[in-house]
Design an enzyme around this catalytic site. Structure first.
Site, PDB file in Angstrom:
ATOM      1  N   ASP A 233     -39.387  57.164   6.689  1.00  0.00           N
ATOM      2  CA  ASP A 233     -37.928  57.188   6.787  1.00  0.00           C
ATOM      3  C   ASP A 233     -37.286  57.271   5.396  1.00  0.00           C
ATOM      4  OD1 ASP A 233     -35.414  56.697   8.291  1.00  0.00           O
ATOM      5  OD2 ASP A 233     -35.343  54.891   7.056  1.00  0.00           O
ATOM      6  N   GLU A 263     -38.549  62.549   6.580  1.00  0.00           N
ATOM      7  CA  GLU A 263     -37.180  62.981   6.722  1.00  0.00           C
ATOM      8  C   GLU A 263     -36.621  63.178   5.325  1.00  0.00           C
ATOM      9  OE1 GLU A 263     -34.489  59.830   6.824  1.00  0.00           O
ATOM     10  OE2 GLU A 263     -33.214  60.728   8.338  1.00  0.00           O
TER      11      GLU A 263
END
Ligand code: CA
Length: 488
Positions: A233, A263
């Site tokens: 993340d 991400e």
């Protein structure tokens, strides 16, 4: 078989502690429809059971200790998490954990230290002198009592925070002291002057104790859970040299089969390619630009030029590193990066990511089963199931694209030795039906093709060169396959 990821959560799942059970109960079905990797939500103790998991408090508490008001997390207990992982593996699905390393939330005790308040829009720019505050930066995890790790976090393990408890004020506070500061500019995204800081207590990966403890935790987590992949993340907020070091360690210990993707929420193609180069391409990235193209296409209806649908995407230019998706937990309505692809375009977008040759596609739980919350919507399970079957059984072999009309594009897959049928796909955003002359090659000469999705009725018989004229309704998708393969 083609690989397909499913993101098995959406933002507004109920806070019922039953999600790991849902994973377990759904595993056989997911395997059946061709899901090969399952991205699970963050499993560690966060700010409360209503936390989706992006406000982590204790990474060693997977729903095992009475902390933050409960033993379980939003999704269930540690035992249920481990059971879900094992069940997925029994069904040949690779379980992937969502790993939140950028920050920690809600320390146990206040500490006193010096900060400078920074301009939230330019994190390089102080808007105060140095002064003393109190912050919740001491984490000693009283409910866990040193089990698995006796590491305690202090203010000097963080670079910044958002809450000054002494003055009851919020802001972006840069912690002062020897060796303190944000990550170097070239180590993080450049937005807001330096995008090291995202939220809560920002972890300082220049501190050697932090690096050591995080590596120890990663080892513990993989050994404890048997997880086979990571989704990292918020990586644009973390020192990229640390991410590179961590992935290198994981691959050195577990081999390249341990799957890692991340991400990097920046649609700018150059930025991502730079990032991939910096971390030696050891890693897959989400194709944010493709999602944004889908979003635009849905908004603009017939005014969008479909021949540009893959422009500047990772899928087009860095195929081996692109994880493609239509929507996710951040883009869904009501969330931080809200840019949900309009419902009419979702089947077309899924057709593209699931049936084009490049990219590793992700099916979003919310698109499949529907989303809850005030902006909730129905799922698209029926059409996604058909597209998944096409991906599982037909979408193989070389590809030829016919991206030659602004309102109607098509492509063919020729199949391979095991699955020779191939397919001819068309999507249209026009106000009237479209057609396209496409060839499936001489091997398919004389065969009769029908729309597998059942949207366009009728048959297409290929000529002796394997050419046919394929149709699609307005604002629709059709995928034509050899009629004979349907009876099997
Ligand atoms: Ca950071």
């Amino acid at each position: 078989m083609n690989n397909t990821i499913m993101q098995y959560f959406e933002w507004y799942l109920p806070d019922d502690g039953k999600h790991w059970q849902r994973v377990k109960e759904d595993a056989a079905h997911l395997s059946e429809i061709g899901i090969t990797k399952l991205w699970l939500p963050p499993s560690f103790k966060s700010t409360g059971t209503n936390d989706v998991g992006y406000g982590p408090y204790d990474l060693y508490d997977l729903g095992e200790f009475d902390q933050k008001g409960n033993v379980r997390t939003k999704y269930g207990t540690k035992d249920e998490y481990l059971e879900a992982i094992n069940t997925l593996k029994e069904h040949g699905i690779m379980p992937i954990a969502d790993i939140v390393l950028n920050h920690k939330a809600q320390g146990d005790e206040k500490e006193t230290f010096e900060v400078m308040k920074m301009d939230p829009e330019n994190r390089q720019q102080p808007i105060s002198d140095k002064y003393e505050i109190e912050g919740y930066t001491h984490f000693y995890f009283p409910g866990r009592q040193g089990r698995y790790s006796d590491f305690e976090w202090h203010w000097y393990h963080f670079s910044g925070l958002d809450y000054d408890a002494r003055n009851d004020e919020t802001g972006v506070y840069l912690i002062q002291g020897e060796g303190k500061g944000w990550a170097d500019n070239e180590e993080v995204d450049s937005e807001k002057g330096n995008f090291d800081y995202l939220m809560f207590n920002d972890i300082d990966y220049r501190h050697p104790e932090v690096v050591e403890e995080t590596k120890r935790w990663v080892k513990w987590f993989i050994e404890t859970t048997g997880i086979e992949g990571f989704r990292l993340d918020a990586i644009k907020h973390i020192d990229r040299s640390f991410i590179q070091e961590l992935i290198a360690q994981i691959h050195a210990e577990l081999g390249e089969k341990f799957y890692v993707f991340g991400e990097y929420w920046n649609a700018d193609y150059e930025t991502k390619v730079d990032y991939l180069e910096d971390i030696d391409f050891d890693f897959d990235l989400f194709d944010v630009k493709l999602h944004m193209n889908f979003y635009e296409a849905a908004l603009q209806n017939e005014n969008y030029d479909l021949t540009h649908i893959l422009d500047q995407t990772l899928l087009e230019d860095q195929a081996w590193n692109a994880v493609t998706f239509v929507d996710n937990h951040d883009t869904q309505a009501g969330q931080s990066l809200e840019s949900e692809v309009g419902a009419w375009f979702k089947p077309l977008a899924y057709g593209l990511i699931l049936l084009l040759r490049n990219g590793l596609p992700t099916v979003f739980y919310g698109d499949y089963y529907g989303t809850q919350g005030e902006n909730g919507h129905e799922g698209h399970q029926e059409i996604i199931d058909k597209l998944l079957r096409l991906r599982r059984d037909y979408a193989y072999g070389e590809e030829t694209r016919y991206f030659d009309h602004p309102n109607c594009i098509g492509w063919v897959r020729y199949g391979d030795d095991d699955r020779p049928s191939g397919l001819a796909a068309l999507i249209s955003n026009g106000t009237e039906e479209g057609f396209k002359d496409m060839s499936l090659g001489e091997l398919n000469a004389g065969k009769t093709f029908v729309d597998y999705l059942g949207y366009y009725e009728g048959e297409v018989t290929l000529d002796e060169q394997g050419n046919g004229r394929f149709h699609v309704h307005e604002k629709s998708i059709s995928v034509w396959v050899d009629k004979e393969t349907l009876a099997e």
